[in-house]
Design a protein around this motif. Structure first.
Motif, PDB file in Angstrom:
ATOM      1  N   MET A 100       0.858  -1.177   0.000  1.00 29.38           N
ATOM      2  CA  MET A 100       0.000   0.000   0.000  1.00 29.38           C
ATOM      3  C   MET A 100       0.900   1.234   0.000  1.00 29.38           C
ATOM      4  O   MET A 100       1.900   1.288   0.728  1.00 29.38           O
ATOM      5  N   ILE A 101       0.551   2.207  -0.829  1.00 25.45           N
ATOM      6  CA  ILE A 101       1.394   3.394  -0.972  1.00 25.45           C
ATOM      7  C   ILE A 101       0.533   4.646  -0.920  1.00 25.45           C
ATOM      8  O   ILE A 101      -0.553   4.687  -1.502  1.00 25.45           O
ATOM      9  N   GLU A 102       1.018   5.639  -0.235  1.00 22.55           N
ATOM     10  CA  GLU A 102       0.432   6.969  -0.303  1.00 22.55           C
ATOM     11  C   GLU A 102       1.565   7.966  -0.350  1.00 22.55           C
ATOM     12  O   GLU A 102       2.564   7.812   0.357  1.00 22.55           O
ATOM     13  N   PHE A 103       1.453   8.963  -1.197  1.00 24.49           N
ATOM     14  CA  PHE A 103       2.462  10.015  -1.195  1.00 24.49           C
ATOM     15  C   PHE A 103       1.835  11.362  -1.496  1.00 24.49           C
ATOM     16  O   PHE A 103       0.798  11.453  -2.163  1.00 24.49           O
ATOM     17  N   LEU A 104       2.466  12.393  -0.955  1.00 24.75           N
ATOM     18  CA  LEU A 104       2.054  13.768  -1.185  1.00 24.75           C
ATOM     19  C   LEU A 104       3.232  14.498  -1.812  1.00 24.75           C
ATOM     20  O   LEU A 104       4.334  14.482  -1.264  1.00 24.75           O
ATOM     21  N   ASP A 105       2.992  15.096  -2.987  1.00 23.15           N
ATOM     22  CA  ASP A 105       4.045  15.771  -3.729  1.00 23.15           C
ATOM     23  C   ASP A 105       3.709  17.259  -3.809  1.00 23.15           C
ATOM     24  O   ASP A 105       2.760  17.660  -4.493  1.00 23.15           O
ATOM     25  N   PHE A 106       4.483  18.071  -3.104  1.00 22.57           N
ATOM     26  CA  PHE A 106       4.223  19.503  -3.110  1.00 22.57           C
ATOM     27  C   PHE A 106       4.592  20.156  -4.443  1.00 22.57           C
ATOM     28  O   PHE A 106       4.126  21.248  -4.753  1.00 22.57           O
ATOM     29  N   ARG A 107       5.419  19.495  -5.239  1.00 19.98           N
ATOM     30  CA  ARG A 107       5.787  20.061  -6.535  1.00 19.98           C
ATOM     31  C   ARG A 107       4.594  20.049  -7.495  1.00 19.98           C
ATOM     32  O   ARG A 107       4.420  20.963  -8.287  1.00 19.98           O
ATOM     33  N   THR A 108       3.802  18.987  -7.411  1.00 16.72           N
ATOM     34  CA  THR A 108       2.619  18.876  -8.279  1.00 16.72           C
ATOM     35  C   THR A 108       1.330  19.203  -7.535  1.00 16.72           C
ATOM     36  O   THR A 108       0.261  19.213  -8.137  1.00 16.72           O
ATOM     37  N   LYS A 109       1.435  19.433  -6.232  1.00 17.87           N
ATOM     38  CA  LYS A 109       0.277  19.686  -5.366  1.00 17.87           C
ATOM     39  C   LYS A 109      -0.779  18.582  -5.523  1.00 17.87           C
ATOM     40  O   LYS A 109      -1.951  18.843  -5.774  1.00 17.87           O
ATOM     41  N   THR A 110      -0.314  17.358  -5.373  1.00 17.78           N
ATOM     42  CA  THR A 110      -1.203  16.197  -5.449  1.00 17.78           C
ATOM     43  C   THR A 110      -0.915  15.252  -4.292  1.00 17.78           C
ATOM     44  O   THR A 110       0.203  15.203  -3.770  1.00 17.78           O
ATOM     45  N   GLN A 111      -1.932  14.523  -3.900  1.00 16.90           N
ATOM     46  CA  GLN A 111      -1.806  13.469  -2.899  1.00 16.90           C
ATOM     47  C   GLN A 111      -2.395  12.207  -3.521  1.00 16.90           C
ATOM     48  O   GLN A 111      -3.522  12.216  -4.042  1.00 16.90           O
ATOM     49  N   THR A 112      -1.635  11.131  -3.520  1.00 10.86           N
ATOM     50  CA  THR A 112      -1.981   9.931  -4.280  1.00 10.86           C
ATOM     51  C   THR A 112      -2.054   8.713  -3.382  1.00 10.86           C
ATOM     52  O   THR A 112      -1.194   8.511  -2.521  1.00 10.86           O
ATOM     53  N   ILE A 113      -3.071   7.895  -3.594  1.00 14.63           N
ATOM     54  CA  ILE A 113      -3.216   6.604  -2.923  1.00 14.63           C
ATOM     55  C   ILE A 113      -3.090   5.513  -3.977  1.00 14.63           C
ATOM     56  O   ILE A 113      -3.782   5.553  -4.999  1.00 14.63           O
ATOM     57  N   LEU A 114      -2.207   4.549  -3.752  1.00 14.17           N
ATOM     58  CA  LEU A 114      -2.048   3.407  -4.643  1.00 14.17           C
ATOM     59  C   LEU A 114      -2.499   2.155  -3.897  1.00 14.17           C
ATOM     60  O   LEU A 114      -1.851   1.721  -2.950  1.00 14.17           O
ATOM     61  N   GLU A 115      -3.652   1.611  -4.321  1.00 13.39           N
ATOM     62  CA  GLU A 115      -4.224   0.427  -3.668  1.00 13.39           C
ATOM     63  C   GLU A 115      -3.811  -0.804  -4.493  1.00 13.39           C
ATOM     64  O   GLU A 115      -4.165  -0.907  -5.664  1.00 13.39           O
ATOM     65  N   PRO A 116      -3.033  -1.729  -3.905  1.00 15.13           N
ATOM     66  CA  PRO A 116      -2.394  -2.788  -4.698  1.00 15.13           C
ATOM     67  C   PRO A 116      -3.305  -3.902  -5.201  1.00 15.13           C
ATOM     68  O   PRO A 116      -3.028  -4.490  -6.246  1.00 15.13           O
ATOM     69  N   THR A 118      -6.503  -3.850  -6.228  1.00 19.17           N
ATOM     70  CA  THR A 118      -7.320  -3.489  -7.390  1.00 19.17           C
ATOM     71  C   THR A 118      -6.493  -2.704  -8.410  1.00 19.17           C
ATOM     72  O   THR A 118      -7.037  -2.282  -9.426  1.00 19.17           O
ATOM     73  N   ARG A 119      -5.199  -2.507  -8.108  1.00 16.23           N
ATOM     74  CA  ARG A 119      -4.309  -1.725  -8.970  1.00 16.23           C
ATOM     75  C   ARG A 119      -4.922  -0.351  -9.275  1.00 16.23           C
ATOM     76  O   ARG A 119      -4.969   0.089 -10.410  1.00 16.23           O
ATOM     77  N   SER A 120      -5.374   0.308  -8.222  1.00 18.69           N
ATOM     78  CA  SER A 120      -6.042   1.600  -8.377  1.00 18.69           C
ATOM     79  C   SER A 120      -5.136   2.738  -7.919  1.00 18.69           C
ATOM     80  O   SER A 120      -4.428   2.616  -6.908  1.00 18.69           O
ATOM     81  N   ALA A 121      -5.183   3.850  -8.665  1.00 18.48           N
ATOM     82  CA  ALA A 121      -4.484   5.076  -8.291  1.00 18.48           C
ATOM     83  C   ALA A 121      -5.517   6.182  -8.136  1.00 18.48           C
ATOM     84  O   ALA A 121      -6.184   6.556  -9.097  1.00 18.48           O
ATOM     85  N   VAL A 122      -5.674   6.679  -6.914  1.00 17.87           N
ATOM     86  CA  VAL A 122      -6.595   7.777  -6.647  1.00 17.87           C
ATOM     87  C   VAL A 122      -5.743   9.020  -6.395  1.00 17.87           C
ATOM     88  O   VAL A 122      -4.933   9.049  -5.473  1.00 17.87           O
ATOM     89  N   ILE A 123      -5.929  10.036  -7.238  1.00 13.64           N
ATOM     90  CA  ILE A 123      -5.096  11.235  -7.176  1.00 13.64           C
ATOM     91  C   ILE A 123      -5.949  12.433  -6.747  1.00 13.64           C
ATOM     92  O   ILE A 123      -6.909  12.795  -7.431  1.00 13.64           O
ATOM     93  N   PHE A 124      -5.617  13.018  -5.625  1.00 11.08           N
ATOM     94  CA  PHE A 124      -6.298  14.204  -5.120  1.00 11.08           C
ATOM     95  C   PHE A 124      -5.456  15.435  -5.467  1.00 11.08           C
ATOM     96  O   PHE A 124      -4.258  15.464  -5.173  1.00 11.08           O
ATOM     97  N   ARG A 125      -6.065  16.411  -6.079  1.00  7.56           N
ATOM     98  CA  ARG A 125      -5.370  17.658  -6.395  1.00  7.56           C
ATOM     99  C   ARG A 125      -5.629  18.656  -5.274  1.00  7.56           C
ATOM    100  O   ARG A 125      -6.770  18.888  -4.890  1.00  7.56           O
ATOM    101  N   LEU A 126      -4.562  19.226  -4.740  1.00  2.70           N
ATOM    102  CA  LEU A 126      -4.659  20.098  -3.575  1.00  2.70           C
ATOM    103  C   LEU A 126      -4.773  21.559  -3.974  1.00  2.70           C
ATOM    104  O   LEU A 126      -4.054  22.028  -4.851  1.00  2.70           O
ATOM    105  N   SER A 127      -5.668  22.254  -3.301  1.00  2.00           N
ATOM    106  CA  SER A 127      -5.715  23.708  -3.446  1.00  2.00           C
ATOM    107  C   SER A 127      -4.533  24.298  -2.677  1.00  2.00           C
ATOM    108  O   SER A 127      -3.859  23.605  -1.904  1.00  2.00           O
ATOM    109  N   PRO A 229     -12.423   7.897  -5.858  1.00  2.00           N
ATOM    110  CA  PRO A 229     -12.690   7.132  -4.632  1.00  2.00           C
ATOM    111  C   PRO A 229     -13.894   6.197  -4.766  1.00  2.00           C
ATOM    112  O   PRO A 229     -13.859   5.048  -4.294  1.00  2.00           O
ATOM    113  N   GLN A 230     -14.955   6.660  -5.396  1.00  2.00           N
ATOM    114  CA  GLN A 230     -16.139   5.813  -5.559  1.00  2.00           C
ATOM    115  C   GLN A 230     -15.844   4.615  -6.449  1.00  2.00           C
ATOM    116  O   GLN A 230     -16.330   3.502  -6.194  1.00  2.00           O
ATOM    117  N   GLN A 231     -15.034   4.815  -7.477  1.00  2.00           N
ATOM    118  CA  GLN A 231     -14.678   3.700  -8.347  1.00  2.00           C
ATOM    119  C   GLN A 231     -13.795   2.689  -7.621  1.00  2.00           C
ATOM    120  O   GLN A 231     -13.976   1.481  -7.777  1.00  2.00           O
TER     121      GLN A 231
END
Length: 265
Positions: A100-116, A118-127, A229-231
Motif C-alpha cells: 500500500m502506498i500513499e504520497f504527497l508531492d508539493f511540486r505537483t500539489k497532489t496526494q496519491t493513494i495506490l491500492e495494490p 485493485t491496482r487503483s491510483a486515486v489522485i487528489f489535487r490540492l488547493s 474514490p467511488q470507483q
C-alpha cells in the motif's frame, strides 16, 4: 485472518485504529508528520531529507488477539513532500499481501493513494489552502518545546546513534508517547499511541538513510488504473465483498476528489 480493529473505513484525518484488514494509511495521518512544516514551495527553509524503515505493531483491546505486525517505509524530501509505503493484507483471509502506498508531492500539489489489490491510483489535487494545511503536518522542531535550547536534557537518550527527546502528551483522548530526533527535524524514532478502548499502536525505526529519497517513491506504476474514490470503493467491494473506505469515508473522499477536479478546469 482478521487483523486489527480499525476505524470504520479509510479516513483522511488522523484516526485511531479499529477493525479493518489493512494497517492505517498515512492518509493524512499526523502520527507520521507531527507538529509543523516549512516547505521550499512557499519559500520556507528546507527540511532534512531522509528515508526511514520501521517495524510497526497494532494491538487490539482484547489481549487474546496477537498484534498485527508489519513493516513500513517513510520517505521525505527537503521540500516536505513525503511518501509512505507499507505491507497490507487482503480481507480474504488468504494471507495475500501487497504494498500500500500513499504520497504527497508539493511540486505537483497532489496526494496519491495506490491500492495494490485493485491496482487503483486515486489522485487528489490540492488547493493552495490544502497544500498549506498539509505542510503543517510535516515534522519540524518548532512546536516541540521538549527539544528547545532552554529545555533540560533529563529525558534525552540515544537511539540509532541519534540523540532523542521524549514527547508525551494527550491529544483528542489519545495518549502519545514519542522519542523524537532533532537531527531529523524531530521525526519520531519510537512512537506509541494508546487509545481509550485499550488498543494501541507502536512504531520503531530500525534504519535511517540520509539524503533526498529516490523519485521511485513518488511514481505511479504503469499498471495502475486512475480511479475516483467511488470507483475504487466499487472495485474493492466487488473483489472482496467489504468496503475499502466505507461511509462516511468514501463520500468525504469523493467530495474532495471532485473539488480538486473543479480547480483544474
Amino acid at each position: 485472518m482478521r487483523c486489527l480493529p480499525q476505524a470504520r473505513g479509510w479516513q483522511f484525518m488522523p484516526i485511531p485504529s479499529r477493525r479493518l484488514f489493512l494497517p492505517a494509511l498515512t492518509l493524512f495521518l499526523a502520527g507520521l508528520h507531527g507538529y509543523r512544516a516549512h516547505s521550499q514551495v512557499v519559500g520556507f527553509r528546507h527540511l532534512t531529507p531522509f528515508v526511514v524503515y520501521k517495524h510497526e505493531a497494532q494491538y487490539t483491546e482484547n489481549s487474546k488477539f496477537p498484534p498485527y505486525l508489519f513493516d513500513s517505509v517513510y520517505a521525505r524530501r527537503s521540500d516536505g513532500s513525503w511518501a509512505h509505503h507499507f505491507t497490507a493484507r487482503t480481507p480474504a483471509g488468504d494471507q495475500t499481501t501487497g504494498e500500500m502506498i500513499e504520497f504527497l508531492d508539493f511540486r505537483t500539489k497532489t496526494q496519491t493513494i495506490l491500492e495494490p489489490f485493485t491496482r487503483s491510483a486515486v489522485i487528489f489535487r490540492l488547493s493552495d489552502r490544502e497544500a498549506r494545511r498539509e505542510r503543517g503536518r510535516v515534522t519540524d522542531c518548532s512546536a516541540v518545546p521538549e527539544v528547545s535550547a532552554n529545555s533540560a536534557d533529563a529525558s534525552r537518550v540515544r537511539m540509532l546513534s541519534y540523540t532523542v527527546a521524549r514527547v508525551a502528551k494527550k491529544e483528542d483522548g489519545v495518549m502519545v508517547d514519542n522519542w523524537v530526533a532533532p537531527a531529523l527535524d524531530c521525526y519520531p524514532i519510537e512512537e506509541m499511541e494508546a487509545f481509550a478502548s485499550g488498543s494501541r499502536n507502536t512504531r520503531s525505526v530500525y534504519k535511517v538513510e540520509m539524503g533526498e529519497p529516490a523519485e521511485a517513491f513518488f511514481e505511479i506504476p504503469t499498471e495502475y488504473i486512475p480511479r475516483s474514490p467511488q470507483q475504487l470503493e466499487a472495485e474493492y467491494k466487488f473483489k472482496f465483498g467489504v468496503p475499502f473506505w466505507g461511509e462516511p469515508g468514501v463520500s468525504n473522499a469523493q467530495r474532495r476528489y471532485e473539488h480538486g477536479l473543479v480547480q483544474v478546469e
